[in-house]
Design a protein around this motif. Structure first.
Motif, PDB file in Angstrom:
ATOM      1  N   SER A  92       0.796  -1.226   0.000  1.00  0.00           N
ATOM      2  CA  SER A  92       0.000   0.000   0.000  1.00  0.00           C
ATOM      3  C   SER A  92       0.829   1.276   0.000  1.00  0.00           C
ATOM      4  O   SER A  92       0.283   2.361  -0.239  1.00  0.00           O
ATOM      5  N   ALA A  93       2.126   1.182   0.277  1.00  0.00           N
ATOM      6  CA  ALA A  93       2.972   2.367   0.170  1.00  0.00           C
ATOM      7  C   ALA A  93       3.067   2.863  -1.264  1.00  0.00           C
ATOM      8  O   ALA A  93       3.530   3.981  -1.524  1.00  0.00           O
ATOM      9  N   LEU A  94       2.617   2.037  -2.213  1.00  0.00           N
ATOM     10  CA  LEU A  94       2.604   2.427  -3.625  1.00  0.00           C
ATOM     11  C   LEU A  94       1.445   3.379  -3.950  1.00  0.00           C
ATOM     12  O   LEU A  94       1.467   4.057  -4.983  1.00  0.00           O
ATOM     13  N   LYS A  95       0.457   3.455  -3.083  1.00  0.00           N
ATOM     14  CA  LYS A  95      -0.762   4.215  -3.403  1.00  0.00           C
ATOM     15  C   LYS A  95      -0.527   5.686  -3.741  1.00  0.00           C
ATOM     16  O   LYS A  95      -1.170   6.207  -4.669  1.00  0.00           O
ATOM     17  N   ILE A 132       6.092  -2.518   5.664  1.00  0.00           N
ATOM     18  CA  ILE A 132       6.652  -1.439   4.834  1.00  0.00           C
ATOM     19  C   ILE A 132       6.343  -0.082   5.465  1.00  0.00           C
ATOM     20  O   ILE A 132       5.213   0.169   5.905  1.00  0.00           O
ATOM     21  N   GLN A 133       7.333   0.810   5.501  1.00  0.00           N
ATOM     22  CA  GLN A 133       7.122   2.185   5.935  1.00  0.00           C
ATOM     23  C   GLN A 133       7.905   3.133   5.054  1.00  0.00           C
ATOM     24  O   GLN A 133       9.106   2.944   4.842  1.00  0.00           O
ATOM     25  N   LEU A 134       7.231   4.150   4.531  1.00  0.00           N
ATOM     26  CA  LEU A 134       7.826   5.219   3.728  1.00  0.00           C
ATOM     27  C   LEU A 134       7.586   6.546   4.435  1.00  0.00           C
ATOM     28  O   LEU A 134       6.458   6.827   4.862  1.00  0.00           O
ATOM     29  N   ILE A 135       8.634   7.348   4.543  1.00  0.00           N
ATOM     30  CA  ILE A 135       8.543   8.658   5.193  1.00  0.00           C
ATOM     31  C   ILE A 135       9.389   9.647   4.401  1.00  0.00           C
ATOM     32  O   ILE A 135      10.543   9.354   4.068  1.00  0.00           O
ATOM     33  N   ALA A 183      14.283  11.363   2.658  1.00  0.00           N
ATOM     34  CA  ALA A 183      13.266  10.315   2.746  1.00  0.00           C
ATOM     35  C   ALA A 183      13.861   9.020   3.265  1.00  0.00           C
ATOM     36  O   ALA A 183      15.050   8.736   3.088  1.00  0.00           O
ATOM     37  N   VAL A 184      13.003   8.235   3.912  1.00  0.00           N
ATOM     38  CA  VAL A 184      13.375   6.945   4.486  1.00  0.00           C
ATOM     39  C   VAL A 184      12.384   5.891   4.010  1.00  0.00           C
ATOM     40  O   VAL A 184      11.166   6.142   3.979  1.00  0.00           O
ATOM     41  N   ALA A 185      12.894   4.734   3.627  1.00  0.00           N
ATOM     42  CA  ALA A 185      12.048   3.594   3.260  1.00  0.00           C
ATOM     43  C   ALA A 185      12.590   2.361   3.962  1.00  0.00           C
ATOM     44  O   ALA A 185      13.802   2.144   3.991  1.00  0.00           O
ATOM     45  N   THR A 218      15.399   1.841  -1.954  1.00  0.00           N
ATOM     46  CA  THR A 218      16.063   3.055  -2.430  1.00  0.00           C
ATOM     47  C   THR A 218      15.197   3.769  -3.462  1.00  0.00           C
ATOM     48  O   THR A 218      15.024   4.998  -3.413  1.00  0.00           O
ATOM     49  N   GLY A 219      14.632   3.018  -4.392  1.00  0.00           N
ATOM     50  CA  GLY A 219      13.771   3.614  -5.405  1.00  0.00           C
ATOM     51  C   GLY A 219      12.517   4.223  -4.814  1.00  0.00           C
ATOM     52  O   GLY A 219      12.094   5.321  -5.209  1.00  0.00           O
ATOM     53  N   MET A 220      11.904   3.545  -3.845  1.00  0.00           N
ATOM     54  CA  MET A 220      10.699   4.081  -3.219  1.00  0.00           C
ATOM     55  C   MET A 220      11.005   5.334  -2.407  1.00  0.00           C
ATOM     56  O   MET A 220      10.220   6.288  -2.395  1.00  0.00           O
ATOM     57  N   ALA A 221      12.155   5.354  -1.719  1.00  0.00           N
ATOM     58  CA  ALA A 221      12.533   6.555  -0.976  1.00  0.00           C
ATOM     59  C   ALA A 221      12.721   7.741  -1.930  1.00  0.00           C
ATOM     60  O   ALA A 221      12.286   8.864  -1.649  1.00  0.00           O
ATOM     61  N   ARG A 222      13.350   7.485  -3.069  1.00  0.00           N
ATOM     62  CA  ARG A 222      13.532   8.557  -4.052  1.00  0.00           C
ATOM     63  C   ARG A 222      12.196   9.057  -4.589  1.00  0.00           C
ATOM     64  O   ARG A 222      12.012  10.257  -4.814  1.00  0.00           O
TER      65      ARG A 222
END
Length: 323
Positions: A56-59, A259-262, A269-271, A201-205
């Motif tokens: 769901s972090a992809l939303k 999963i956590q994205l901030i 950013a942190v993933a 790394t890609g999601m944090a970017r």
């Protein structure tokens, strides 16, 4: 699935520990990436370049694709489009409004059915004698927005989850662009939408790009909506909502399987992913990384050093490992 796939695992590292008395009772492994506003890696743990499903972090990235396709929603509704909501009456009513404004109703949804995700919301729902529905399921805001996007563009409604439909194809392209990664593997998420294997790394970017985007861009609009309406992104009592309320300008989104994205207002950013998919270590594992990035420790205290009880009193703690 090949034998190599079955026996080759990411090189996860310890991210959090739970103590009981003076003994380390449990260790939570995972991987983490922290990037700067320019996308360069600042520090990491484990194997952040290994591919995983952001769930769901992809939303929020999917919401960007929808806005690029012409979707226009009030900020509260756009936040719900990027949400894993708790299933409150307000959440469900907002999803229903997205549908109604597009001339649709719940019958057009193709997400899975479920009870409300939030603990209090689920208890209230069950006490009223209600069962699983598509509107109550935590992804209903996203699915309502997907359908509204299809209506706007004249795209088919009954096949909006098919991978050869114009909207999933657009989502795939936008996710690849924002993460800077080729999509080499995909599967189906719990709600029925496509989910892509990406690196932390890609999601944090990608999250960094959301918070640093220029006003008026789809990326900016999605991030601004989520930060303005954090209770729509999750709900009261949920840590993602509480963290956004505690730290001005912070953007946060969780996902199933740990999963956590901030992303911070400056684009840092942190993933992270907890290796076994457990949820309890997700936010405690993120706090030391945020402290390493220079955040004030005071608003972060409720999210780390969580009490472990014995006989109803604190006898230990669940805490992230410092950098």
């Amino acid at each position: 699935m090949t034998e190599t796939t079955l026996t080759t695992f990411p090189a996860h590292a310890p991210l959090a520990v739970q103590t009981r008395g003076d003994v380390v009772e449990s260790v939570h492994f995972g991987s983490l990436a922290a990037v700067g506003p320019d996308g360069a890696t600042l520090f990491s743990r484990g194997e952040p370049t290994a591919r995983m499903y952001p769930r769901s972090a992809l939303k929020p990235l999917m919401a960007v694709a929808m806005v690029r396709a012409g979707l226009r929603l009030p900020a509260e509704q756009l936040a719900l489009a990027a949400a894993s909501h708790s299933g409150s009456v307000d959440h469900q009513d907002t999803a229903a409004k997205i549908l109604a404004n597009a001339g649709l109703d719940e019958g057009f949804l193709r997400n899975s059915t479920d009870l409300p995700y939030g603990v209090a919301e689920r208890a209230h729902w069950l006490a009223a004698g209600r069962g699983p529905t598509r509107l109550a399921q935590n992804c209903s805001g996203k699915h309502a927005a997907l359908l509204a996007t299809c209506v706007h563009n004249g795209w088919p409604l009954d096949s909006y989850l098919h991978t050869d439909h114009p909207l999933p194809r657009l989502v795939r392209d936008v996710v690849a662009e924002l993460t800077g990664e080729d999509i080499t593997a995909a599967s189906t998420d719990g709600c029925g939408t496509e989910v892509f294997a990406l690196s932390l790394t890609g999601m944090a970017r990608a999250f960094s790009r959301l918070v640093t985007a220029a006003p008026g861009t789809p990326e900016h609009d999605v991030a601004a909506a989520m930060r303005a309406h954090p209770t729509m992104v999750a709900g009261p009592g949920r840590d993602v909502t509480a963290l956004m309320q505690a730290v001005p300008g912070l953007l946060a989104k969780d996902g199933f399987e740990g999963i956590q994205l901030i992303a911070l207002a400056d684009g840092t950013a942190v993933a992270l992913k907890i290796s076994d998919g457990g949820d309890r270590a997700r936010m405690p594992s993120a706090v030391p990384a945020l402290l390493e990035l220079g955040l004030d420790p005071e608003p972060l205290r409720p999210f780390n050093n969580l009490a472990v009880l014995g006989g109803g009193r604190p006898v230990g703690a669940l805490r992230g490992l410092p950098y």
